[in-house]
Motif scaffolding. Structure first.
Motif, PDB file in Angstrom:
ATOM      1  N   VAL A   1      -8.695 -16.580 -30.902  1.00  0.00           N
ATOM      2  CA  VAL A   1      -9.968 -17.170 -31.330  1.00  0.00           C
ATOM      3  C   VAL A   1     -10.143 -17.126 -32.847  1.00  0.00           C
ATOM      4  N   CYS A   2      -9.839 -16.011 -33.472  1.00  0.00           N
ATOM      5  CA  CYS A   2     -10.093 -15.881 -34.913  1.00  0.00           C
ATOM      6  C   CYS A   2      -9.275 -16.859 -35.759  1.00  0.00           C
ATOM      7  N   PRO A   3      -7.943 -16.892 -35.615  1.00  0.00           N
ATOM      8  CA  PRO A   3      -7.199 -17.857 -36.448  1.00  0.00           C
ATOM      9  C   PRO A   3      -7.532 -19.311 -36.119  1.00  0.00           C
ATOM     10  N   THR A   4      -7.819 -19.590 -34.865  1.00  0.00           N
ATOM     11  CA  THR A   4      -8.183 -20.957 -34.482  1.00  0.00           C
ATOM     12  C   THR A   4      -9.504 -21.354 -35.135  1.00  0.00           C
ATOM     13  N   SER A   5     -10.491 -20.467 -35.085  1.00  0.00           N
ATOM     14  CA  SER A   5     -11.801 -20.757 -35.689  1.00  0.00           C
ATOM     15  C   SER A   5     -11.685 -20.908 -37.202  1.00  0.00           C
ATOM     16  N   LEU A   6     -10.918 -20.035 -37.846  1.00  0.00           N
ATOM     17  CA  LEU A   6     -10.766 -20.122 -39.300  1.00  0.00           C
ATOM     18  C   LEU A   6     -10.001 -21.385 -39.705  1.00  0.00           C
ATOM     19  N   ALA A   7      -9.084 -21.834 -38.877  1.00  0.00           N
ATOM     20  CA  ALA A   7      -8.391 -23.105 -39.150  1.00  0.00           C
ATOM     21  C   ALA A   7      -9.377 -24.267 -39.076  1.00  0.00           C
ATOM     22  N   VAL A   8     -10.305 -24.220 -38.127  1.00  0.00           N
ATOM     23  CA  VAL A   8     -11.343 -25.260 -38.038  1.00  0.00           C
ATOM     24  C   VAL A   8     -12.213 -25.223 -39.293  1.00  0.00           C
ATOM     25  N   LEU A   9     -12.560 -24.029 -39.761  1.00  0.00           N
ATOM     26  CA  LEU A   9     -13.402 -23.912 -40.963  1.00  0.00           C
ATOM     27  C   LEU A   9     -12.651 -24.421 -42.197  1.00  0.00           C
ATOM     28  N   ARG A  10     -11.337 -24.192 -42.252  1.00  0.00           N
ATOM     29  CA  ARG A  10     -10.519 -24.748 -43.351  1.00  0.00           C
ATOM     30  C   ARG A  10     -10.597 -26.279 -43.304  1.00  0.00           C
ATOM     31  N   LYS A  11     -10.554 -26.834 -42.109  1.00  0.00           N
ATOM     32  CA  LYS A  11     -10.632 -28.293 -41.944  1.00  0.00           C
ATOM     33  C   LYS A  11     -11.998 -28.818 -42.386  1.00  0.00           C
ATOM     34  N   VAL A  12     -13.059 -28.029 -42.167  1.00  0.00           N
ATOM     35  CA  VAL A  12     -14.398 -28.430 -42.627  1.00  0.00           C
ATOM     36  C   VAL A  12     -14.380 -28.646 -44.134  1.00  0.00           C
ATOM     37  N   LEU A  13     -13.797 -27.700 -44.870  1.00  0.00           N
ATOM     38  CA  LEU A  13     -13.753 -27.844 -46.329  1.00  0.00           C
ATOM     39  C   LEU A  13     -12.866 -29.015 -46.742  1.00  0.00           C
ATOM     40  N   ALA A  14     -11.778 -29.255 -46.010  1.00  0.00           N
ATOM     41  CA  ALA A  14     -10.903 -30.387 -46.319  1.00  0.00           C
ATOM     42  C   ALA A  14     -11.614 -31.709 -46.042  1.00  0.00           C
ATOM     43  N   LEU A  15     -12.298 -31.807 -44.911  1.00  0.00           N
ATOM     44  CA  LEU A  15     -13.030 -33.033 -44.569  1.00  0.00           C
ATOM     45  C   LEU A  15     -14.190 -33.262 -45.518  1.00  0.00           C
TER      46      LEU A  15
ATOM     47  N   ARG B   1     -17.589 -12.151 -29.238  1.00  0.00           N
ATOM     48  CA  ARG B   1     -17.839 -13.515 -28.746  1.00  0.00           C
ATOM     49  C   ARG B   1     -17.128 -14.588 -29.555  1.00  0.00           C
ATOM     50  N   GLY B   2     -16.834 -14.326 -30.793  1.00  0.00           N
ATOM     51  CA  GLY B   2     -16.157 -15.311 -31.629  1.00  0.00           C
ATOM     52  C   GLY B   2     -17.037 -16.468 -32.054  1.00  0.00           C
ATOM     53  N   ARG B   3     -18.321 -16.221 -32.191  1.00  0.00           N
ATOM     54  CA  ARG B   3     -19.240 -17.284 -32.611  1.00  0.00           C
ATOM     55  C   ARG B   3     -19.154 -17.520 -34.122  1.00  0.00           C
ATOM     56  N   THR B   4     -19.446 -18.756 -34.484  1.00  0.00           N
ATOM     57  CA  THR B   4     -19.533 -19.147 -35.875  1.00  0.00           C
ATOM     58  C   THR B   4     -21.000 -19.459 -36.145  1.00  0.00           C
ATOM     59  N   TYR B   5     -21.499 -18.999 -37.278  1.00  0.00           N
ATOM     60  CA  TYR B   5     -22.925 -19.144 -37.601  1.00  0.00           C
ATOM     61  C   TYR B   5     -23.082 -20.039 -38.826  1.00  0.00           C
ATOM     62  N   LEU B   6     -23.943 -21.050 -38.683  1.00  0.00           N
ATOM     63  CA  LEU B   6     -24.279 -21.924 -39.798  1.00  0.00           C
ATOM     64  C   LEU B   6     -25.611 -21.453 -40.361  1.00  0.00           C
ATOM     65  N   LEU B   7     -25.596 -21.058 -41.630  1.00  0.00           N
ATOM     66  CA  LEU B   7     -26.793 -20.555 -42.293  1.00  0.00           C
ATOM     67  C   LEU B   7     -27.262 -21.550 -43.350  1.00  0.00           C
ATOM     68  N   GLU B   8     -28.560 -21.567 -43.575  1.00  0.00           N
ATOM     69  CA  GLU B   8     -29.143 -22.393 -44.627  1.00  0.00           C
ATOM     70  C   GLU B   8     -30.088 -21.525 -45.453  1.00  0.00           C
ATOM     71  N   LYS B   9     -30.021 -21.719 -46.763  1.00  0.00           N
ATOM     72  CA  LYS B   9     -30.899 -20.983 -47.671  1.00  0.00           C
ATOM     73  C   LYS B   9     -32.125 -21.845 -47.949  1.00  0.00           C
ATOM     74  N   ARG B  10     -33.286 -21.305 -47.564  1.00  0.00           N
ATOM     75  CA  ARG B  10     -34.552 -22.003 -47.785  1.00  0.00           C
ATOM     76  C   ARG B  10     -35.530 -21.030 -48.434  1.00  0.00           C
ATOM     77  N   ASN B  11     -36.122 -21.470 -49.536  1.00  0.00           N
ATOM     78  CA  ASN B  11     -37.101 -20.647 -50.255  1.00  0.00           C
ATOM     79  C   ASN B  11     -36.559 -19.248 -50.556  1.00  0.00           C
ATOM     80  N   GLY B  12     -35.293 -19.190 -50.944  1.00  0.00           N
ATOM     81  CA  GLY B  12     -34.690 -17.928 -51.348  1.00  0.00           C
ATOM     82  C   GLY B  12     -34.258 -17.007 -50.215  1.00  0.00           C
ATOM     83  N   ARG B  13     -34.413 -17.450 -48.976  1.00  0.00           N
ATOM     84  CA  ARG B  13     -34.023 -16.629 -47.815  1.00  0.00           C
ATOM     85  C   ARG B  13     -32.989 -17.375 -46.986  1.00  0.00           C
TER      86      ARG B  13
END
Length: 177
Positions: A58-72, A140-152
């Protein structure tokens, strides 16, 4: 009688389909998170993945997907570039190993090793379910998308490994912009 049985089977099939598709859907959240690993991030978005350097699936597969996000993202200039943070959850690891492992996937990735106390805090913040006995680590191998709003920082989505795709994350980032 036949119609009632057919209706019952149809309802059952729909429910089973929904139950088995749940891991594929991103789970929307609106939890605020605060941790030192996020302090120096000067971007609006961050993608956080909790894993360990000895993981073989799960870990290398997920990180490979995240590498692809930056490439895309390079091909889609209207998409914001997120910071990508790999959080090493292995009690037997260290900061140097976490950084080296993360950078194997992309030099822009940030590696962070969470000690036992930090991992307990992060587990509460992100709803992690991690257990370790010796070299055996379950998570669980979850990936979390975070957004910074109003400094938090806010957790916008938690994505299970089965539903993690580069195109899906790119779409989420574009919608958040």
């Amino acid at each position: 009688m036949l119609l009632r049985n057919l209706l019952g089977l149809t309802v059952l099939a729909v429910l089973v389909g929904i139950i088995f598709s749940i891991p594929l859907l991103p789970m929307q959240s609106q939890n605020a998170v605060s941790h030192e690993m996020l302090n120096d991030i000067d971007r609006r978005h961050a993608i956080v993945f909790f894993g360990f350097t000895g993981c073989k699936d799960v870990c290398p597969t997920s990180l490979a997907v995240l590498r692809k996000v930056l490439a895309l993202q390079k091909t889609k200039p209207d998409t914001p570039t997120p910071a990508v943070i790999f959080v090493d959850i292995d009690a037997n690891s260290n900061q140097r190993l976490a950084e080296r492992y993360a950078k194997q996937f992309d030099e822009r990735f940030i590696g962070y090793h969470a000690n036992e106390q930090e991992l307990a805090k992060l587990s509460q913040l992100f709803g992690l379910n991690i257990s370790q006995k010796g070299e055996q680590i379950n998570h669980r191998g979850r990936t979390y998308l975070l957004e910074k709003r109003n400094g938090r920082w806010w957790v916008d989505y938690a994505i299970n490994p089965q539903g993690l795709t580069a195109d899906g994350l790119i779409n989420e980032l574009r919608q958040e912009s």
